[in-house]
Design a protein around this motif. Structure first.
Motif, mmCIF file in Angstrom:
data_model
loop_
_atom_site.group_PDB
_atom_site.id
_atom_site.type_symbol
_atom_site.label_atom_id
_atom_site.label_comp_id
_atom_site.label_asym_id
_atom_site.label_seq_id
_atom_site.Cartn_x
_atom_site.Cartn_y
_atom_site.Cartn_z
ATOM 1 N N ALA A 179 58.971 13.176 74.552
ATOM 2 C CA ALA A 179 59.534 14.513 74.354
ATOM 3 C C ALA A 179 59.671 14.822 72.866
ATOM 4 O O ALA A 179 59.359 15.930 72.414
ATOM 5 N N ASP A 180 60.136 13.856 72.074
ATOM 6 C CA ASP A 180 60.269 14.056 70.630
ATOM 7 C C ASP A 180 58.913 14.304 69.979
ATOM 8 O O ASP A 180 58.794 15.136 69.070
ATOM 9 N N LEU A 181 57.906 13.591 70.432
ATOM 10 C CA LEU A 181 56.564 13.781 69.891
ATOM 11 C C LEU A 181 56.088 15.208 70.130
ATOM 12 O O LEU A 181 55.561 15.860 69.226
ATOM 13 N N VAL A 182 56.302 15.713 71.333
ATOM 14 C CA VAL A 182 55.865 17.070 71.665
ATOM 15 C C VAL A 182 56.671 18.099 70.874
ATOM 16 O O VAL A 182 56.107 19.063 70.333
ATOM 17 N N CYS A 183 57.984 17.912 70.787
ATOM 18 C CA CYS A 183 58.819 18.853 70.028
ATOM 19 C C CYS A 183 58.367 18.929 68.574
ATOM 20 O O CYS A 183 58.247 20.022 67.993
ATOM 21 N N MET A 184 58.118 17.759 67.979
ATOM 22 C CA MET A 184 57.720 17.746 66.579
ATOM 23 C C MET A 184 56.337 18.366 66.388
ATOM 24 O O MET A 184 56.110 19.134 65.436
ATOM 25 N N ALA A 185 55.407 18.049 67.283
ATOM 26 C CA ALA A 185 54.060 18.613 67.171
ATOM 27 C C ALA A 185 54.092 20.139 67.285
ATOM 28 O O ALA A 185 53.356 20.845 66.587
ATOM 29 N N LYS A 186 54.954 20.654 68.148
ATOM 30 C CA LYS A 186 55.079 22.110 68.279
ATOM 31 C C LYS A 186 55.565 22.730 66.972
ATOM 32 O O LYS A 186 55.085 23.795 66.559
ATOM 33 N N VAL A 187 56.532 22.089 66.321
ATOM 34 C CA VAL A 187 57.029 22.606 65.043
ATOM 35 C C VAL A 187 55.917 22.602 64.002
ATOM 36 O O VAL A 187 55.750 23.573 63.252
ATOM 37 N N ILE A 188 55.158 21.532 63.949
ATOM 38 C CA ILE A 188 54.089 21.446 62.946
ATOM 39 C C ILE A 188 53.044 22.534 63.176
ATOM 40 O O ILE A 188 52.601 23.191 62.229
ATOM 41 N N VAL A 189 52.658 22.733 64.440
ATOM 42 C CA VAL A 189 51.681 23.788 64.729
ATOM 43 C C VAL A 189 52.245 25.156 64.366
ATOM 44 O O VAL A 189 51.564 25.990 63.739
ATOM 45 N N HIS A 190 53.494 25.397 64.730
ATOM 46 C CA HIS A 190 54.109 26.712 64.488
ATOM 47 C C HIS A 190 54.385 26.966 63.020
ATOM 48 O O HIS A 190 54.155 28.066 62.509
ATOM 49 N N GLU A 191 54.878 25.953 62.314
ATOM 50 C CA GLU A 191 55.358 26.142 60.950
ATOM 51 C C GLU A 191 54.330 25.777 59.878
ATOM 52 O O GLU A 191 54.416 26.269 58.756
ATOM 53 N N ALA A 192 53.397 24.871 60.195
ATOM 54 C CA ALA A 192 52.574 24.320 59.107
ATOM 55 C C ALA A 192 51.117 24.074 59.488
ATOM 56 O O ALA A 192 50.435 23.307 58.817
ATOM 57 N N ARG A 193 50.641 24.709 60.505
ATOM 58 C CA ARG A 193 49.259 24.438 60.920
ATOM 59 C C ARG A 193 48.245 24.826 59.850
ATOM 60 O O ARG A 193 47.153 24.259 59.800
ATOM 61 N N ASN A 194 48.593 25.773 58.991
ATOM 62 C CA ASN A 194 47.671 26.189 57.927
ATOM 63 C C ASN A 194 47.916 25.455 56.614
ATOM 64 O O ASN A 194 47.360 25.815 55.574
ATOM 65 N N PRO A 205 48.057 21.839 54.149
ATOM 66 C CA PRO A 205 47.354 20.556 54.050
ATOM 67 C C PRO A 205 48.111 19.484 54.830
ATOM 68 O O PRO A 205 49.294 19.632 55.144
ATOM 69 N N ARG A 206 47.420 18.397 55.107
ATOM 70 C CA ARG A 206 48.044 17.357 55.926
ATOM 71 C C ARG A 206 49.344 16.841 55.298
ATOM 72 O O ARG A 206 50.316 16.563 56.005
ATOM 73 N N ALA A 207 49.367 16.718 53.982
ATOM 74 C CA ALA A 207 50.590 16.261 53.307
ATOM 75 C C ALA A 207 51.733 17.232 53.560
ATOM 76 O O ALA A 207 52.890 16.821 53.741
ATOM 77 N N GLY A 208 51.424 18.531 53.589
ATOM 78 C CA GLY A 208 52.456 19.518 53.869
ATOM 79 C C GLY A 208 52.964 19.425 55.295
ATOM 80 O O GLY A 208 54.160 19.598 55.556
ATOM 81 N N GLN A 209 52.077 19.134 56.229
ATOM 82 C CA GLN A 209 52.495 18.947 57.617
ATOM 83 C C GLN A 209 53.365 17.695 57.752
ATOM 84 O O GLN A 209 54.382 17.697 58.452
ATOM 85 N N LEU A 210 52.965 16.627 57.066
ATOM 86 C CA LEU A 210 53.732 15.391 57.113
ATOM 87 C C LEU A 210 55.117 15.589 56.494
ATOM 88 O O LEU A 210 56.107 15.018 56.973
ATOM 89 N N ALA A 211 55.204 16.406 55.452
ATOM 90 C CA ALA A 211 56.499 16.666 54.824
ATOM 91 C C ALA A 211 57.460 17.333 55.808
ATOM 92 O O ALA A 211 58.650 16.993 55.861
ATOM 93 N N VAL A 212 56.955 18.271 56.605
ATOM 94 C CA VAL A 212 57.798 18.926 57.606
ATOM 95 C C VAL A 212 58.248 17.913 58.652
ATOM 96 O O VAL A 212 59.425 17.872 59.039
ATOM 97 N N ALA A 213 57.324 17.066 59.097
ATOM 98 C CA ALA A 213 57.662 16.051 60.096
ATOM 99 C C ALA A 213 58.688 15.060 59.551
ATOM 100 O O ALA A 213 59.649 14.691 60.243
ATOM 101 N N GLN A 214 58.499 14.624 58.320
ATOM 102 C CA GLN A 214 59.446 13.672 57.720
ATOM 103 C C GLN A 214 60.803 14.320 57.469
ATOM 104 O O GLN A 214 61.839 13.650 57.551
ATOM 105 N N LEU A 215 60.813 15.592 57.167
ATOM 106 C CA LEU A 215 62.079 16.312 57.001
ATOM 107 C C LEU A 215 62.877 16.290 58.310
ATOM 108 O O LEU A 215 64.096 16.071 58.310
ATOM 109 N N ILE A 216 62.184 16.492 59.424
ATOM 110 C CA ILE A 216 62.865 16.443 60.720
ATOM 111 C C ILE A 216 63.455 15.062 60.951
ATOM 112 O O ILE A 216 64.610 14.925 61.393
ATOM 113 N N MET A 217 62.680 14.012 60.637
ATOM 114 C CA MET A 217 63.178 12.654 60.813
ATOM 115 C C MET A 217 64.372 12.375 59.892
ATOM 116 O O MET A 217 65.320 11.685 60.277
#
Length: 214
Positions: free
Chosen positions: A96-111, A113-125
């Motif tokens: 469930a956490d994986l899906v929630c986080m992936a949804k945020v990345i797609v919604h907030e940072a899909r456009n 760079p990968r480092a920017g997407q990882l930053a959003v994911a790490q911020l959540i963690m």
């Protein structure tokens, strides 16, 4: 015939070892033994070649293994002696956490760079770990006024965007990458002027179109 019986002494010893595994709370090695027993039951070791008493004991052992194997493969905690409830709950929570986080990345940072997407994911963690927010990824991203209601958002799960979001989320959940915006707990789009809330915080990184703060 006596010679044939002596030659079967080693298979009988193996079957005795299998009986010991049936009596002991199951392990992964027991699953392998049970599978071997089903092969024996299929005819690899003819019962007629065994002494009568040994053949009867062997058939009883094989019946135990045959009865136990489906439950073992199904993860039956009564048969195996292992309580899988907690492990299953942890796996479900992790999924469930994986899906929630992936949804945020797609919604907030899909456009981004990968480092920017990882930053959003790490911020959540980072929020999960601080104790100042919720204690799970889904709890953090669904907090009112923070990200959004992930249950109401269903992005397409085919294609590169979702695959990348899942890969980045898994990397963040496992802590497998160095922090790209160390200590960041907040961010906003670079094109937006920072509000007073952000002006009082330490800016730690600008990645793509996002500025990250502690």
């Amino acid at each position: 015939m006596r010679t044939a019986r002596r030659q079967n002494a080693k298979p009988l010893a193996s079957l005795a070892a299998l009986a010991a595994f049936v009596a002991i709370p199951a392990t992964l090695s027991f699953m392998a033994e049970a599978a071997d027993a089903q092969s024996l039951a299929a005819g690899l070791l003819p019962a007629a070649a065994l002494p009568t008493a040994d053949a009867a004991a062997t058939r009883a052992t094989l019946r135990l293994a045959d009865d136990a194997l489906p439950a073992l493969l199904a993860g039956d905690s009564v048969v195996t002696g292992v309580d899988l409830g907690d492990a299953e709950q942890r796996a479900s929570a992790s999924d469930a956490d994986l899906v929630c986080m992936a949804k945020v990345i797609v919604h907030e940072a899909r456009n981004q760079p990968r480092a920017g997407q990882l930053a959003v994911a790490q911020l959540i963690m980072a929020r999960v770990r601080t104790g100042r927010f919720a204690d799970s990824v889904c709890g953090v991203v669904n907090q009112p006024g923070q990200f959004f209601n992930t249950a109401a958002y269903e992005p397409a799960r085919e294609g590169a965007a979702w695959a990348t979001a899942v890969a980045v989320s898994r990397e963040a959940l496992e802590g497998a990458a160095d922090p790209v915006a160390p200590g960041a707990l907040f961010y906003h789009a670079a094109y937006q002027a920072p509000t007073s809330f952000f002006r009082g915080r330490q800016r730690v990184a600008t990645l793509g179109d996002h500025i990250f703060y502690r």
